[in-house]
Design an enzyme around this catalytic site. Sequence first.
Site, PDB file in Angstrom:
ATOM      1  N   ARG A  59       0.845  -1.212   0.000  1.00 28.83           N
ATOM      2  CA  ARG A  59       0.000   0.000   0.000  1.00 28.83           C
ATOM      3  C   ARG A  59       0.883   1.266   0.000  1.00 28.83           C
ATOM      4  O   ARG A  59       0.622   2.232  -0.684  1.00 28.83           O
ATOM      5  CB  ARG A  59      -0.901   0.057   1.244  1.00 28.83           C
ATOM      6  CG  ARG A  59      -1.660  -1.182   1.577  1.00 28.83           C
ATOM      7  CD  ARG A  59      -3.051  -1.164   0.994  1.00 28.83           C
ATOM      8  NE  ARG A  59      -3.076  -1.623  -0.377  1.00 28.83           N
ATOM      9  CZ  ARG A  59      -2.830  -2.890  -0.747  1.00 28.83           C
ATOM     10  NH1 ARG A  59      -2.535  -3.829   0.112  1.00 28.83           N
ATOM     11  NH2 ARG A  59      -2.893  -3.222  -2.010  1.00 28.83           N
ATOM     12  N   ASN A  92      -8.510   8.021   6.078  1.00 28.32           N
ATOM     13  CA  ASN A  92      -7.604   7.417   5.092  1.00 28.32           C
ATOM     14  C   ASN A  92      -6.161   7.431   5.584  1.00 28.32           C
ATOM     15  O   ASN A  92      -5.726   8.360   6.259  1.00 28.32           O
ATOM     16  CB  ASN A  92      -7.711   8.147   3.764  1.00 28.32           C
ATOM     17  CG  ASN A  92      -9.101   8.044   3.171  1.00 28.32           C
ATOM     18  OD1 ASN A  92      -9.869   7.176   3.578  1.00 28.32           O
ATOM     19  ND2 ASN A  92      -9.429   8.914   2.240  1.00 28.32           N
ATOM     20  N   HIS A 109      -6.921   7.399  11.593  1.00 30.38           N
ATOM     21  CA  HIS A 109      -6.617   5.961  11.510  1.00 30.38           C
ATOM     22  C   HIS A 109      -5.154   5.680  11.183  1.00 30.38           C
ATOM     23  O   HIS A 109      -4.820   4.581  10.762  1.00 30.38           O
ATOM     24  CB  HIS A 109      -7.513   5.286  10.457  1.00 30.38           C
ATOM     25  CG  HIS A 109      -8.928   5.104  10.914  1.00 30.38           C
ATOM     26  ND1 HIS A 109      -9.961   4.739  10.065  1.00 30.38           N
ATOM     27  CD2 HIS A 109      -9.494   5.225  12.136  1.00 30.38           C
ATOM     28  CE1 HIS A 109     -11.090   4.655  10.749  1.00 30.38           C
ATOM     29  NE2 HIS A 109     -10.835   4.953  11.999  1.00 30.38           N
ATOM     30  N   CYS A 117       6.293   2.713  17.029  1.00 31.22           N
ATOM     31  CA  CYS A 117       7.069   1.780  17.852  1.00 31.22           C
ATOM     32  C   CYS A 117       6.146   1.106  18.864  1.00 31.22           C
ATOM     33  O   CYS A 117       5.536   1.786  19.705  1.00 31.22           O
ATOM     34  CB  CYS A 117       8.196   2.500  18.574  1.00 31.22           C
ATOM     35  SG  CYS A 117       9.144   1.358  19.619  1.00 31.22           S
ATOM     36  N   CYS A 136      13.444   1.160  16.182  1.00 29.34           N
ATOM     37  CA  CYS A 136      12.841   2.464  16.471  1.00 29.34           C
ATOM     38  C   CYS A 136      13.936   3.517  16.584  1.00 29.34           C
ATOM     39  O   CYS A 136      14.945   3.308  17.267  1.00 29.34           O
ATOM     40  CB  CYS A 136      12.067   2.359  17.793  1.00 29.34           C
ATOM     41  SG  CYS A 136      11.517   3.944  18.439  1.00 29.34           S
ATOM     42  N   SER A 177     -18.415   4.684   4.225  1.00 30.54           N
ATOM     43  CA  SER A 177     -19.585   3.795   4.288  1.00 30.54           C
ATOM     44  C   SER A 177     -20.305   3.872   5.617  1.00 30.54           C
ATOM     45  O   SER A 177     -21.406   3.349   5.760  1.00 30.54           O
ATOM     46  CB  SER A 177     -19.148   2.348   4.034  1.00 30.54           C
ATOM     47  OG  SER A 177     -18.245   1.926   5.047  1.00 30.54           O
ATOM     48  N   ASN A 201     -21.640  11.144  -1.057  1.00 28.29           N
ATOM     49  CA  ASN A 201     -21.165   9.755  -1.197  1.00 28.29           C
ATOM     50  C   ASN A 201     -21.737   9.144  -2.473  1.00 28.29           C
ATOM     51  O   ASN A 201     -22.743   9.609  -3.007  1.00 28.29           O
ATOM     52  CB  ASN A 201     -21.639   8.938   0.016  1.00 28.29           C
ATOM     53  CG  ASN A 201     -20.701   7.803   0.370  1.00 28.29           C
ATOM     54  OD1 ASN A 201     -19.494   7.932   0.242  1.00 28.29           O
ATOM     55  ND2 ASN A 201     -21.255   6.681   0.792  1.00 28.29           N
ATOM     56  N   ALA A 219     -17.196  11.725  -5.728  1.00 29.39           N
ATOM     57  CA  ALA A 219     -16.584  12.813  -4.952  1.00 29.39           C
ATOM     58  C   ALA A 219     -15.909  13.834  -5.861  1.00 29.39           C
ATOM     59  O   ALA A 219     -15.929  15.033  -5.575  1.00 29.39           O
ATOM     60  CB  ALA A 219     -15.575  12.230  -3.963  1.00 29.39           C
TER      61      ALA A 219
END
Length: 243
Positions: A59, A92, A109, A117, A136, A177, A201, A219
């Site tokens: 990702r 996001n 999030h 760490c 770390c 959602s 939406n 959007a």
Amino acid sequence: MKGIRNIVVLTGAGISAESGIATFRGPGGLWEGHRVEDVCTPEALAADAELVHRFYDVRRAALATVVPNAAHDALARLDAEWPGELLIVTQNVDDLHERAAAKRMLHMHGELRSALCAACGSREAWSGDLPPGSACGACGAGALRPDIVFFGEMPYEMERIEAALARCDLFVSIGTSGAVYPAAGFVQTARHYGAETLELNLDPSAGSVFFAESRMGAAGVLVPDWVAEVLGWDGSTFRPGRS
Ligand code: OAD
């Protein structure tokens, strides 16, 4: 009469869909071939750190292949030009809001371009792969993990978000959602404090009934239109409210 001065915008995966980042709950309920529970829980990390780290490595690498779309650009424009308070809260983990130059925003999030760490809790900017056992920069423990808020973990900046929701006159939800709390409950909190509520939406969200107004569509079209509307309410003051 109550005007609109303070705005909170919540964004979800739908705002990045037109940039080419897959949403979580598409047809089939799979997130790019993985069940969310297999990669997005503390249990999954404990059971198979290689899989979870690799999943987020992919990702993170994919961020280099995408760019902000018209919706991110419009929110950045709102941020630059709106004279009242504004807080863009994104669920996001991509960095498209900041790459569009939005400043008054936070990631509740977590972020792909950050490492957390597990030993000391410090966070550091990260690019490239993050193999399990990475050290770390603060405490030296080989305990860095993706800085993603997994299911069952507390989202970031909840106090700041709650305070903004309590003060806002308008709450706008974009491309989410409404399946994941606490974000799914923000509309009810904002309503409780008297805010107007608007949903933008593709499909009605799980909490659609709680919004005073819902606009359905992409959007990339809805958000620029809405931002133009907001910035046109009045050159010098704020829009008078309906009640
Ligand atoms: P979802 O995948 O659950 O929902 C995406 C929403 O965006 C859906 O309601 C779609 O109808 C809508 N949508 C899709 N394409 C769109 C477009 N072009 N324009 C507008 N809307 C569009 O994603 P989220 O609600 O963001 O958590 O998911 C919430 C959280 O669940 C995520 O933050 C993630 C996941 O677990 C973490 O990663 C920690």
